[in-house]
Scaffold this active site. Structure first.
Site, PDB file in Angstrom:
ATOM      1  N   HIS A 132      -5.519  -5.907   1.530  1.00 44.19           N
ATOM      2  CA  HIS A 132      -6.051  -5.834   0.165  1.00 44.19           C
ATOM      3  C   HIS A 132      -6.905  -4.584   0.022  1.00 44.19           C
ATOM      4  O   HIS A 132      -7.595  -4.207   0.966  1.00 44.19           O
ATOM      5  CB  HIS A 132      -6.902  -7.073  -0.148  1.00 44.19           C
ATOM      6  CG  HIS A 132      -7.073  -7.289  -1.610  1.00 44.19           C
ATOM      7  ND1 HIS A 132      -8.040  -6.636  -2.346  1.00 44.19           N
ATOM      8  CD2 HIS A 132      -6.381  -8.055  -2.476  1.00 44.19           C
ATOM      9  CE1 HIS A 132      -7.928  -7.009  -3.608  1.00 44.19           C
ATOM     10  NE2 HIS A 132      -6.931  -7.861  -3.718  1.00 44.19           N
TER      11      HIS A 132
ATOM     12  N   ASP B 244      -1.534 -14.028  -2.335  1.00 44.23           N
ATOM     13  CA  ASP B 244      -0.089 -14.240  -2.423  1.00 44.23           C
ATOM     14  C   ASP B 244       0.509 -14.865  -1.165  1.00 44.23           C
ATOM     15  O   ASP B 244       1.669 -15.266  -1.169  1.00 44.23           O
ATOM     16  CB  ASP B 244       0.612 -12.899  -2.704  1.00 44.23           C
ATOM     17  CG  ASP B 244       0.245 -12.354  -4.074  1.00 44.23           C
ATOM     18  OD1 ASP B 244       0.239 -13.151  -5.025  1.00 44.23           O
ATOM     19  OD2 ASP B 244      -0.059 -11.157  -4.186  1.00 44.23           O
TER      20      ASP B 244
HETATM   21  N1  CMC Z   1       1.302  -4.723   6.565  1.00 49.70           N
HETATM   22  C1  CMC Z   1       1.165  -3.720   7.487  1.00 49.70           C
HETATM   23  N2  CMC Z   1       0.246  -2.732   7.383  1.00 49.70           N
HETATM   24  C2  CMC Z   1      -0.566  -2.753   6.324  1.00 49.70           C
HETATM   25  C3  CMC Z   1      -0.480  -3.749   5.329  1.00 49.70           C
HETATM   26  C4  CMC Z   1       0.490  -4.767   5.491  1.00 49.70           C
HETATM   27  N3  CMC Z   1       0.614  -5.739   4.571  1.00 49.70           N
HETATM   28  N4  CMC Z   1      -1.399  -3.507   4.368  1.00 49.70           N
HETATM   29  C5  CMC Z   1      -2.042  -2.394   4.745  1.00 49.70           C
HETATM   30  N5  CMC Z   1      -1.537  -1.926   5.920  1.00 49.70           N
HETATM   31  C6  CMC Z   1      -2.023  -0.773   6.696  1.00 49.70           C
HETATM   32  C7  CMC Z   1      -1.552   0.541   6.068  1.00 49.70           C
HETATM   33  O1  CMC Z   1      -0.312   0.930   6.610  1.00 49.70           O
HETATM   34  C8  CMC Z   1      -2.687   1.467   6.443  1.00 49.70           C
HETATM   35  O2  CMC Z   1      -2.524   1.789   7.803  1.00 49.70           O
HETATM   36  P1  CMC Z   1      -2.909   3.291   8.323  1.00 49.70           P
HETATM   37  O3  CMC Z   1      -4.388   3.384   8.122  1.00 49.70           O
HETATM   38  O4  CMC Z   1      -2.479   3.310   9.751  1.00 49.70           O
HETATM   39  O5  CMC Z   1      -2.137   4.250   7.455  1.00 49.70           O
HETATM   40  C9  CMC Z   1      -3.921   0.585   6.349  1.00 49.70           C
HETATM   41  O6  CMC Z   1      -3.448  -0.750   6.592  1.00 49.70           O
HETATM   42  C10 CMC Z   1      -4.617   0.631   4.986  1.00 49.70           C
HETATM   43  O7  CMC Z   1      -3.663   0.292   3.991  1.00 49.70           O
HETATM   44  P2  CMC Z   1      -3.521   1.028   2.601  1.00 49.70           P
HETATM   45  O8  CMC Z   1      -2.089   1.085   2.234  1.00 49.70           O
HETATM   46  O9  CMC Z   1      -4.282   2.314   2.617  1.00 49.70           O
HETATM   47  O10 CMC Z   1      -4.299   0.001   1.668  1.00 49.70           O
HETATM   48  P3  CMC Z   1      -4.275  -0.056   0.099  1.00 49.70           P
HETATM   49  O11 CMC Z   1      -5.613  -0.514  -0.307  1.00 49.70           O
HETATM   50  O12 CMC Z   1      -3.800   1.235  -0.481  1.00 49.70           O
HETATM   51  O13 CMC Z   1      -3.159  -1.160  -0.223  1.00 49.70           O
HETATM   52  C11 CMC Z   1      -2.121  -3.284  -0.475  1.00 49.70           C
HETATM   53  C12 CMC Z   1      -3.445  -2.507  -0.458  1.00 49.70           C
HETATM   54  C13 CMC Z   1      -2.405  -4.692  -0.970  1.00 49.70           C
HETATM   55  C14 CMC Z   1      -1.161  -2.605  -1.477  1.00 49.70           C
HETATM   56  C15 CMC Z   1      -1.506  -3.318   0.934  1.00 49.70           C
HETATM   57  O14 CMC Z   1      -2.367  -3.999   1.808  1.00 49.70           O
HETATM   58  C16 CMC Z   1      -0.115  -3.956   0.960  1.00 49.70           C
HETATM   59  O15 CMC Z   1       0.889  -3.257   0.734  1.00 49.70           O
HETATM   60  N6  CMC Z   1      -0.013  -5.299   1.210  1.00 49.70           N
HETATM   61  C17 CMC Z   1       1.266  -6.000   1.145  1.00 49.70           C
HETATM   62  C18 CMC Z   1       1.596  -6.354  -0.306  1.00 49.70           C
HETATM   63  C19 CMC Z   1       0.733  -7.484  -0.807  1.00 49.70           C
HETATM   64  O16 CMC Z   1       0.542  -8.499  -0.154  1.00 49.70           O
HETATM   65  N7  CMC Z   1       0.222  -7.324  -2.046  1.00 49.70           N
HETATM   66  C20 CMC Z   1      -0.615  -8.322  -2.711  1.00 49.70           C
HETATM   67  C21 CMC Z   1      -2.022  -7.834  -2.880  1.00 49.70           C
HETATM   68  S1  CMC Z   1      -3.219  -9.129  -3.303  1.00 49.70           S
HETATM   69  C22 CMC Z   1      -2.816  -9.788  -4.829  1.00 49.70           C
HETATM   70  C23 CMC Z   1      -2.483  -8.821  -5.891  1.00 49.70           C
HETATM   71  O17 CMC Z   1      -3.188  -7.855  -6.146  1.00 49.70           O
HETATM   72  O18 CMC Z   1      -1.463  -9.051  -6.529  1.00 49.70           O
END
Ligand code: CMC
Length: 430
Positions: free
Chosen positions: A308, A365
């Site tokens: 998140h 989710d």
């Molecule tokens: N699986 C594997 N690695 C992950 C995941 C995941 N679900 N989420 C984040 N990471 C890693 C990412 O690769 C990055 O690693 P590194 O620092 O080595 O590059 C690190 O964690 C930080 O992630 P980020 O992409 O910079 O984080 P963000 O704040 O931009 O993205 C997110 C947040 C929710 C989009 C992401 O965690 C994600 O894609 N999660 C899976 C989709 C999901 O479950 N979404 C629902 C979110 S909650 C309810 C809503 O808002 O609808």
């Protein structure tokens, strides 16, 4: 306390950044005049470090895993409040007393019907149409019946449009579902309450009597409450962004629904179930292999329902849902193998260095879909259910944005890194 200011210095110049103080949480360094004073802008992809507004609606402490609406803890609201009460809280700013709640519920009840002409609109979609596409299109489409209510500066028009959207969303959602299964649309029954009415429109048939199961109605109510608002997330920022151009409430909410559909946002609840199902279907797949894929820098796969932007701790909504899923599955008498896999996946991830170092926990989710599934909702309806829950939050944020005198049209800057001053070459010479 005296006004605080931050100083920024670069290229030999000093810039004064007045600080906006919060009630609690992060303060904000005002950079609005930085470009005018220095010629330069701040750079913040995804606005991860940028506050677009001051707000009184929702407070999140991502490190501690705290979520509050208008000062009330989400756990308290999920345990005690109805969804309509929370909608009132978000929109009006306080919990309603008995008389206010009855008047408000009655108002919502009186607007559940869609204009009969909307039936042809639903008919026109292909049977396989994703219900999120229908939901956002129908939200825009119903604006055409209420063009006298489009002026964002008219507070009365907002109140009536908000009630209409709240009242009609269950009808739209249920009809989108009926369309997908080729069954007749069910009309709302105003003897029922908000959630019961939705369930009846979803699952009743003209040929058979349908009794709403109170266990299911309660669960849907809890799920809607847990989704009701989440401050400046992607869809809410979209609603505010579209509304900042003075587009009407229906158009702004329609855009929010589209933003929510993406798998990184609300669409994740559908993807979680598909991911868990793929483990069941593929004899070579397991919780461990999914974790390995999620960690592989060369694989774009992410563990859906994990991570998140704001929470660096267990999402408090997921915590409520995890224990609630046990109760609901037991109450409806279902043993779901996907629930066992979800728990195994969670356990494996929470013990894995990759997830620990990045502070990746289950989000809302991860467990919501397992409950929706136990309640008999098809997977493609999950994000629609999220949208129904989020609707009061979108509208409260739109209202706050519209009433805030500091609101300006949302228009970020960029840092241009493309070519310049090229000469046009006629097509036959390229
Ligand atoms: N699986 C594997 N690695 C992950 C995941 C995941 N679900 N989420 C984040 N990471 C890693 C990412 O690769 C990055 O690693 P590194 O620092 O080595 O590059 C690190 O964690 C930080 O992630 P980020 O992409 O910079 O984080 P963000 O704040 O931009 O993205 C997110 C947040 C929710 C989009 C992401 O965690 C994600 O894609 N999660 C899976 C989709 C999901 O479950 N979404 C629902 C979110 S909650 C309810 C809503 O808002 O609808």
């Amino acid at each position: 306390m005296a006004d605080r200011h931050a100083q920024l210095s670069f290229d030999g110049n000093e810039y004064d950044l007045p600080i906006v103080e919060p009630t609690i949480g992060n303060a904000g360094l005002t950079i609005a005049k930085l470009r005018a004073d220095s010629g330069d802008v701040t750079y913040d992809p995804g606005f991860a470090n940028t506050a677009g507004a001051q707000s009184t609606i929702t407070y999140i402490d991502g490190a501690a895993g705290i979520l509050q609406h208008r000062g009330y803890a989400i756990e308290d609201l999920a345990a005690n409040a109805t969804f309509l009460e929370v909608a009132y809280l978000l929109l009006v700013g306080k919990l309603p007393n008995k008389a206010e709640f009855e008047a408000w519920s009655e108002d919502v009840r009186m607007h559940t019907l869609l204009n009969e002409e909307m039936k042809r609109f639903f008919d026109a979609f292909p049977k396989r149409a994703h219900p999120m596409a229908i939901l956002s299109s129908a939200t825009n489409a119903i604006s055409t019946f209420y063009e006298d209510y489009h002026d964002p500066s008219n507070a009365k028009a907002f109140d009536e449009s908000a009630v209409r959207l709240l009242a009609k969303m269950p009808t739209i959602a249920a009809w989108a579902y009926k369309k997908s299964i080729g069954m007749p649309y069910s009309y709302p029954n105003n003897d029922l309450d908000y959630v019961e009415n939705f369930l009846a429109m979803m699952f009743s048939l003209p040929t058979a009597r349908y009794e709403v199961d109170p266990v299911i109605a309660k669960a849907v109510n809890v799920l809607f409450v847990l989704h009701a608002d989440h401050e400046q997330n992607c869809s809410t920022a979209t609603v505010r962004g579209v509304g900042s151009s003075q587009a009407n409430l229906f158009a702004s909410v329609g855009a929010g629904i589209d933003a929510l559909w993406g798998p990184l946002h609300g669409g994740a609840n559908q993807r979680v179930i598909e991911m868990l199902q793929s483990i069941v279907d593929d004899p070579d797949a397991s919780a461990k292999s999914m974790i390995a894929r999620a960690k592989d820098p060369n694989d774009p796969f992410r563990l859906m329902g994990f991570g998140h932007r704001v929470y660096k701790n267990y999402d408090p909504r997921a915590r409520v849902l995890r224990s609630y899923a046990d109760d609901v599955l037991a109450a409806v008498g279902i043993k779901d193998p996907l629930f066992d896999i979800a728990k195994e996946l969670e356990q494996t991830a929470l013990e894995d260095d990759y997830f620990v170092e990045r502070k990746l926990f289950p989000n809302v989710d991860f467990y919501s879909g397992l409950i929706f599934r136990a309640l008999d909702f098809p997977t493609r309806m999950f994000t629609v259910l999220f949208a129904m829950g989020r609707l009061p939050g979108w509208m409260a944020q739109w209202k706050e944005m519209t009433e805030d005198p500091s609101t300006r049209i949302m228009r970020p800057r960029q840092i241009y890194i493309g070519d310049i001053d090229k000469e046009y070459v006629p097509i036959e010479e390229r």
